[in-house]
Write a protein that holds these residues in place. Sequence first.
Motif, PDB file in Angstrom:
ATOM      1  N   TYR A  49      20.207  -1.646   3.819  1.00  0.00           N
ATOM      2  CA  TYR A  49      18.795  -1.289   3.640  1.00  0.00           C
ATOM      3  C   TYR A  49      18.459  -0.005   4.403  1.00  0.00           C
ATOM      4  O   TYR A  49      17.744   0.866   3.905  1.00  0.00           O
ATOM      5  CB  TYR A  49      17.937  -2.451   4.125  1.00  0.00           C
ATOM      6  CG  TYR A  49      16.450  -2.317   3.884  1.00  0.00           C
ATOM      7  CD1 TYR A  49      15.949  -1.781   2.702  1.00  0.00           C
ATOM      8  CD2 TYR A  49      15.535  -2.768   4.847  1.00  0.00           C
ATOM      9  CE1 TYR A  49      14.581  -1.685   2.487  1.00  0.00           C
ATOM     10  CE2 TYR A  49      14.179  -2.675   4.630  1.00  0.00           C
ATOM     11  CZ  TYR A  49      13.699  -2.142   3.451  1.00  0.00           C
ATOM     12  OH  TYR A  49      12.343  -2.051   3.244  1.00  0.00           O
ATOM     13  N   LEU A  53      25.947  -3.914  -4.195  1.00  0.00           N
ATOM     14  CA  LEU A  53      24.529  -4.197  -4.390  1.00  0.00           C
ATOM     15  C   LEU A  53      23.982  -3.437  -5.595  1.00  0.00           C
ATOM     16  O   LEU A  53      23.220  -3.986  -6.399  1.00  0.00           O
ATOM     17  CB  LEU A  53      23.743  -3.822  -3.129  1.00  0.00           C
ATOM     18  CG  LEU A  53      23.911  -4.769  -1.937  1.00  0.00           C
ATOM     19  CD1 LEU A  53      23.437  -4.101  -0.654  1.00  0.00           C
ATOM     20  CD2 LEU A  53      23.145  -6.070  -2.174  1.00  0.00           C
ATOM     21  N   LEU A  99      13.656  -6.729  -0.618  1.00  0.00           N
ATOM     22  CA  LEU A  99      13.757  -6.868   0.840  1.00  0.00           C
ATOM     23  C   LEU A  99      12.490  -6.424   1.553  1.00  0.00           C
ATOM     24  O   LEU A  99      12.297  -6.728   2.724  1.00  0.00           O
ATOM     25  CB  LEU A  99      14.941  -6.050   1.362  1.00  0.00           C
ATOM     26  CG  LEU A  99      16.330  -6.427   0.828  1.00  0.00           C
ATOM     27  CD1 LEU A  99      17.385  -5.527   1.457  1.00  0.00           C
ATOM     28  CD2 LEU A  99      16.635  -7.889   1.090  1.00  0.00           C
ATOM     29  N   TRP A 122      17.669  -3.360  -5.918  1.00  0.00           N
ATOM     30  CA  TRP A 122      17.799  -4.556  -5.086  1.00  0.00           C
ATOM     31  C   TRP A 122      16.990  -4.442  -3.807  1.00  0.00           C
ATOM     32  O   TRP A 122      16.571  -5.458  -3.239  1.00  0.00           O
ATOM     33  CB  TRP A 122      19.272  -4.806  -4.744  1.00  0.00           C
ATOM     34  CG  TRP A 122      19.946  -3.614  -4.138  1.00  0.00           C
ATOM     35  CD1 TRP A 122      20.616  -2.625  -4.801  1.00  0.00           C
ATOM     36  CD2 TRP A 122      19.973  -3.249  -2.755  1.00  0.00           C
ATOM     37  NE1 TRP A 122      21.073  -1.676  -3.917  1.00  0.00           N
ATOM     38  CE2 TRP A 122      20.692  -2.034  -2.652  1.00  0.00           C
ATOM     39  CE3 TRP A 122      19.482  -3.841  -1.601  1.00  0.00           C
ATOM     40  CZ2 TRP A 122      20.913  -1.400  -1.435  1.00  0.00           C
ATOM     41  CZ3 TRP A 122      19.703  -3.207  -0.373  1.00  0.00           C
ATOM     42  CH2 TRP A 122      20.411  -2.008  -0.306  1.00  0.00           C
ATOM     43  N   LYS A 161      25.727 -12.104   6.020  1.00  0.00           N
ATOM     44  CA  LYS A 161      25.223 -11.310   4.910  1.00  0.00           C
ATOM     45  C   LYS A 161      23.907 -10.614   5.265  1.00  0.00           C
ATOM     46  O   LYS A 161      23.666  -9.476   4.850  1.00  0.00           O
ATOM     47  CB  LYS A 161      25.028 -12.199   3.680  1.00  0.00           C
ATOM     48  CG  LYS A 161      24.517 -11.464   2.446  1.00  0.00           C
ATOM     49  CD  LYS A 161      24.443 -12.399   1.248  1.00  0.00           C
ATOM     50  CE  LYS A 161      23.831 -11.715   0.046  1.00  0.00           C
ATOM     51  NZ  LYS A 161      23.803 -12.607  -1.146  1.00  0.00           N
ATOM     52  N   ILE A 188      21.555  -8.377  -5.051  1.00  0.00           N
ATOM     53  CA  ILE A 188      21.743  -9.132  -3.807  1.00  0.00           C
ATOM     54  C   ILE A 188      22.561 -10.395  -4.040  1.00  0.00           C
ATOM     55  O   ILE A 188      23.414 -10.763  -3.221  1.00  0.00           O
ATOM     56  CB  ILE A 188      20.379  -9.465  -3.174  1.00  0.00           C
ATOM     57  CG1 ILE A 188      19.741  -8.183  -2.621  1.00  0.00           C
ATOM     58  CG2 ILE A 188      20.523 -10.494  -2.054  1.00  0.00           C
ATOM     59  CD1 ILE A 188      18.376  -8.370  -2.020  1.00  0.00           C
ATOM     60  N   LEU A 220      22.956  -6.725   4.853  1.00  0.00           N
ATOM     61  CA  LEU A 220      21.803  -6.233   4.098  1.00  0.00           C
ATOM     62  C   LEU A 220      20.944  -5.301   4.948  1.00  0.00           C
ATOM     63  O   LEU A 220      20.431  -4.297   4.447  1.00  0.00           O
ATOM     64  CB  LEU A 220      20.962  -7.407   3.593  1.00  0.00           C
ATOM     65  CG  LEU A 220      21.532  -8.180   2.406  1.00  0.00           C
ATOM     66  CD1 LEU A 220      20.696  -9.429   2.140  1.00  0.00           C
ATOM     67  CD2 LEU A 220      21.579  -7.298   1.169  1.00  0.00           C
TER      68      LEU A 220
END
Length: 233
Positions: free
Chosen positions: A74, A35, A115, A111, A66, A40, A70
């Motif tokens: 995160y 990442l 989110l 990235w 995926k 992403i 993430l």
Amino acid sequence: MSKPFKTVWARDQRPAKASPGLSRDQIVRAALDLLDAEGIDGLSMRKLGAKLSAGATSVYWYVANKDELLELAYDEIWGEMTTPDPALVGWRHCGSAFAHSMRQAMLAHPWAASLIGRMPALGPNALGVTNRMREGFMLAGFEGLEVDYAVGTLTAYVFGMTIPEVSYNAYLEESQPDQEEVMAAITKAAAAYPDMLDRIKATHRLDPRAMREMSFDFGLSSVLDGLEARLVT
């Protein structure tokens, strides 16, 4: 019609495989590396498997897709944020340390900015950071919903200042505009505002990273001052 809400944090973690193989921590760390390097769009189960020298089956043992990957990555970002004990350092210092470290984490992992607002921050790191900030604001004297509003205000300030910075950094990296041409365009566009133009020219010669840091700190102090003022009214 409502859709099912799915999150990796709502199901039990699968146990490690009995046979030697990958751990979930290894998978998440490799995902973070991808990442940070490719963003992403550059993350896929196939690329992750290749990076780990393992088949996709090993990855799917721990994550279903995926999005789950993430979510795990995160939450690792939240683990990089600093939240000292407000009972020891005071609520303002705790809030300031959190805000600066959140900004640095977002800049280090750009990235993650995309989110925010669309991926739930329900992992143990995110909840731990949020809870520590709630403790700080309760210690300051906020009560009830105002505790949550105070946390939201501080977090929104960090997001509001940092997300445009992340986007601008990406633009500079991709476009690499000639700075003399940039200043020529600004000079022409702002010709009707001489005072503003003078300030732009003066700051243009300064270290942009230092300027952004000072701007962030100024705004952060103002936000904390405003929150503190509510406690004495």
